[in-house]
Design a protein around this motif. Sequence first.
Motif, short mmCIF file in Angstrom:
data_model
loop_
_atom_site.label_atom_id
_atom_site.label_comp_id
_atom_site.label_asym_id
_atom_site.label_seq_id
_atom_site.Cartn_x
_atom_site.Cartn_y
_atom_site.Cartn_z
N LEU A 673 0.88 -1.05 -0.07
CA LEU A 673 -0.18 -0.10 -0.08
C LEU A 673 0.82 1.23 -0.07
CD1 LEU A 673 -2.74 1.18 0.22
CD2 LEU A 673 -2.64 1.02 2.59
N ASN A 674 0.82 2.16 -1.15
CA ASN A 674 1.59 3.03 -1.22
C ASN A 674 0.91 4.26 -0.73
OD1 ASN A 674 2.93 5.54 -2.09
ND2 ASN A 674 3.96 4.48 -3.93
N GLN A 675 1.11 4.59 0.49
CA GLN A 675 0.15 5.72 1.12
C GLN A 675 0.38 7.05 0.65
OE1 GLN A 675 2.06 5.05 4.93
NE2 GLN A 675 -0.03 4.05 5.94
N GLY A 676 1.49 7.19 -0.03
CA GLY A 676 1.82 8.79 -0.57
C GLY A 676 0.90 8.74 -1.96
N ALA A 677 1.04 7.63 -2.67
CA ALA A 677 0.59 7.88 -3.84
C ALA A 677 -1.07 7.17 -3.94
CB ALA A 677 1.12 6.87 -4.92
N GLY A 678 -1.40 6.47 -2.98
CA GLY A 678 -2.75 6.14 -2.73
C GLY A 678 -3.28 5.06 -3.49
N HIS A 679 -2.35 4.20 -3.64
CA HIS A 679 -2.77 2.85 -4.77
C HIS A 679 -2.05 1.57 -4.21
CE1 HIS A 679 1.07 4.36 -6.61
NE2 HIS A 679 1.15 2.68 -7.11
N ALA A 680 -2.39 0.83 -4.52
CA ALA A 680 -1.90 -0.72 -4.01
C ALA A 680 -1.65 -1.49 -5.08
CB ALA A 680 -3.14 -1.37 -3.07
N VAL A 681 -0.48 -2.32 -4.89
CA VAL A 681 0.17 -3.16 -5.89
C VAL A 681 0.12 -4.52 -5.07
CG1 VAL A 681 1.88 -3.85 -7.32
CG2 VAL A 681 1.54 -1.40 -7.00
N SER A 682 -0.47 -5.56 -5.88
CA SER A 682 -0.25 -6.76 -5.31
C SER A 682 0.66 -7.92 -5.79
CB SER A 682 -1.75 -7.52 -5.26
OG SER A 682 -2.81 -6.80 -4.57
N SER A 683 1.09 -8.57 -5.14
CA SER A 683 2.07 -9.88 -5.10
C SER A 683 1.57 -11.08 -4.33
CB SER A 683 3.43 -9.40 -5.28
OG SER A 683 3.84 -9.15 -3.74
N GLN A 684 2.34 -11.93 -4.68
CA GLN A 684 1.94 -13.29 -4.14
C GLN A 684 3.16 -13.98 -3.26
OE1 GLN A 684 0.17 -15.97 -7.01
NE2 GLN A 684 -1.92 -15.31 -5.73
N VAL A 685 3.11 -14.45 -2.09
CA VAL A 685 4.05 -15.21 -1.25
C VAL A 685 3.85 -16.62 -1.41
CG1 VAL A 685 5.16 -15.55 0.95
CG2 VAL A 685 4.27 -13.29 0.20
N LEU A 686 4.76 -17.41 -1.82
CA LEU A 686 4.70 -18.60 -2.08
C LEU A 686 5.00 -19.57 -0.79
CD1 LEU A 686 4.13 -21.09 -4.12
CD2 LEU A 686 6.75 -21.19 -4.49
N LEU A 687 4.04 -20.10 0.01
CA LEU A 687 4.21 -20.58 1.11
C LEU A 687 4.01 -22.06 1.25
CD1 LEU A 687 1.61 -18.61 3.40
CD2 LEU A 687 4.08 -18.69 3.30
N ALA A 688 3.31 -22.79 0.25
CA ALA A 688 3.51 -24.18 0.30
C ALA A 688 3.09 -24.60 -1.07
CB ALA A 688 2.24 -24.63 1.33
N TYR A 689 3.11 -26.00 -1.37
CA TYR A 689 2.63 -26.57 -2.61
C TYR A 689 1.32 -27.31 -2.88
CZ TYR A 689 5.54 -29.88 -0.32
OH TYR A 689 6.23 -30.98 0.60
N GLY A 690 0.43 -27.04 -1.61
CA GLY A 690 -0.68 -27.51 -1.92
C GLY A 690 -0.76 -28.72 -0.87
N ARG A 691 -1.92 -29.25 -0.98
CA ARG A 691 -2.40 -30.46 -0.23
C ARG A 691 -1.55 -31.60 -0.64
NH1 ARG A 691 -7.43 -30.71 -1.86
NH2 ARG A 691 -8.00 -29.21 -0.15
N SER A 692 -1.12 -32.49 0.56
CA SER A 692 -0.07 -33.66 0.23
C SER A 692 -0.47 -34.45 1.30
CB SER A 692 1.09 -33.07 0.60
OG SER A 692 1.63 -32.24 -0.37
#
Length: 703
Positions: A673-692
Amino acid sequence: MKNLLFLFFFITFSNLIFSQEINVDSLKINQLNEVVLTAQIEPQSLKKSVHNVKVISAEDIANLGANNLGDILNQYINITVRPSSSSGKSTVSMFGLDGGYFKILVDNVPLVNENGLGNNTDLSQINLNDIEQIEIIEGSMGVTHGANAVSGVLNIITKKSTKEKWNITATVQEETVGKEFALFEEGRHIQNLKISHNINDNWFVNLGSNRNDFKGFLGDRNGKDYTINDGTRGYNWLPKEQWQNNALLSYKKNQFRVFYKFEWLDEVIDFYGSAAQSGFNTQYGSYKYGDDERYYSTRFYHHLNAVGKLYNQLNYNISFSHQYQKREVEAYRYNISDDVELNNSKQKDQSMEVFYSIGTLSNFFKTKKVDFQLGYEAVKNNGFAIVDEEDNQKKNVYKNIDNIDFFAISEINVSESFSVRPGARYSFQSLFENQYAISLGNRLLLPKRYEVRASIGKSYRTPTFNELYTQIIFDGHYFVGNEDLIPETSTSYEASIKKRFDLTQKVDLKSNFNVSYLNVDDRITSALTGFEGATPIYEYINISKFKSINFALSNAIQSENWKFSLGGSLTGISRTIENLEFVSDDEFLYNFNLNSSISYTVPKWKTTFSTYYKFTGKTQQYLSTTDGYVLSEIEPYSWLDASTRKLFYNDRIELTIGARNLLDINNVNQSNLNQGAGHAVSSQVLLAYGRSYFLKLTYNLNF
């Protein structure tokens, strides 16, 4: 801070007075079965420990069907496990501080890695097959465990005996990786063999070998043999194979015990470049190739420990350890068309060799009212790394980081219900100014089975090898270490109240409420310090501050067949980060965690059903950008594991089946969240590889 100190000593003094008025006969407290070793002058029951100690038993580990330490710690509040799909490593953080502040030990000796001793340990490189129990203490432990034990310590207690003359255990475990599995080419495949033998009443020997073969996770990638150059060659999670071999020889007679333990780790991680390029030579003609690498990690661990008595009174406990871990990188061109490796080049890029010794003397007084311990710790670190200098030049860095520490701890039992534990350590440092740590803890047992504990501790963290000597300099990048860094200092405060209830004759409830506060000064941060032309220069400097406050409540209900736990924590973290132009906001950002587990044993079936759940709330932190500091948010997520463990054939065969990550977590969103510009940019964090899903089969032969 002065008010908190005053409050702490007021509570201590009040407890001292109040404890004199307690009728000891009214304290009908059942002795707990758990015996803890970590940070104790002598092994003692959990109830008598001044520290709050979490105990993870061998049965807990077996019920989880865990294949590495990360699978275990992932279930506990205040602990966050961060696996890396690119490096293959898993590290731990506590109270918002990374693994550099949390110390991992094996039998009270810190475990080496390529970058240091005891910190930033790769959880996937720790063998689980010989664990008796795991003990975790949160908060500053600088007096008993020296540098870098700021947020807590984890001590792995290994098995050193068996009841039978011979014990032979063989295990195989097959596990899917998400939806991917094949007997040899996909999934995870584990094999373990352990042989234990009581040679006679005095001598015991144990030999073990473990193989953990992780075939990687493709996900949306297409593996190493993919020949279309669309950027999807390779793996989302890198393939990794580990071999761990260990041996233990122990001797005991009367009050003397000695053991020698050896462990060898060999790990290979395969990296496959995402591009499938075209090449030509006279031998192979036209062919497709990828620029690939292979990472080799090797660790040797030696530990000699002796425990006994001097002059029929003084208890001594002394350990000597030599450990060495290195990482080598092999770069090569993989000819995909002909399945041939070309231009292989291998070199060592990191290593750490450690000579370590710790020793204590205790039981100076014959009275049970006072116990006193004197100790020393000596560490010699020989570090090596290859760093990148300007103009694509490589440089070998060899440095020693040594220290000799002396510490003293006293435990004063003012009464059967009240104990006070002061301690101090002084550290002679080879690279930095000498450091010290102090602590004061107390434990008060009240009527109606209440236990009250409070502690204050001052500790320190020394700069790591990377922070001191890192150099990554090439076009557009300028990240360097700083040999003038000074150690960080920290102060922690903790108070807790525990209550035990007998809900029925056979049902027991333990409830524990804990409050802690941690303050870190002179925190080391990579900050913008100037420009080389148009290239920004980032350098490690002592400039940041860190504060955390934590409220945690845990409850555990246990009967003959049922075990149920429910806990939650609310953690507030304040970071003040500065660089050349900007300063981050120092507001407290809060994170909520919840965990629960339930297990039920059917004695007639010799079967245990277990379920583990953890909720990790929204995580926030400020990140540096060219426009200032940006508030980053990682969305909340939940994790659920389940397993069933059954014994067959006079307990010789043990079968465990289960599932990890039943809620099928892969990626979680991270918004900037860029508070100065007032817009948000999304990315993803890879936590796992799904159900196993996994199946584990163990054969025990005892005779």
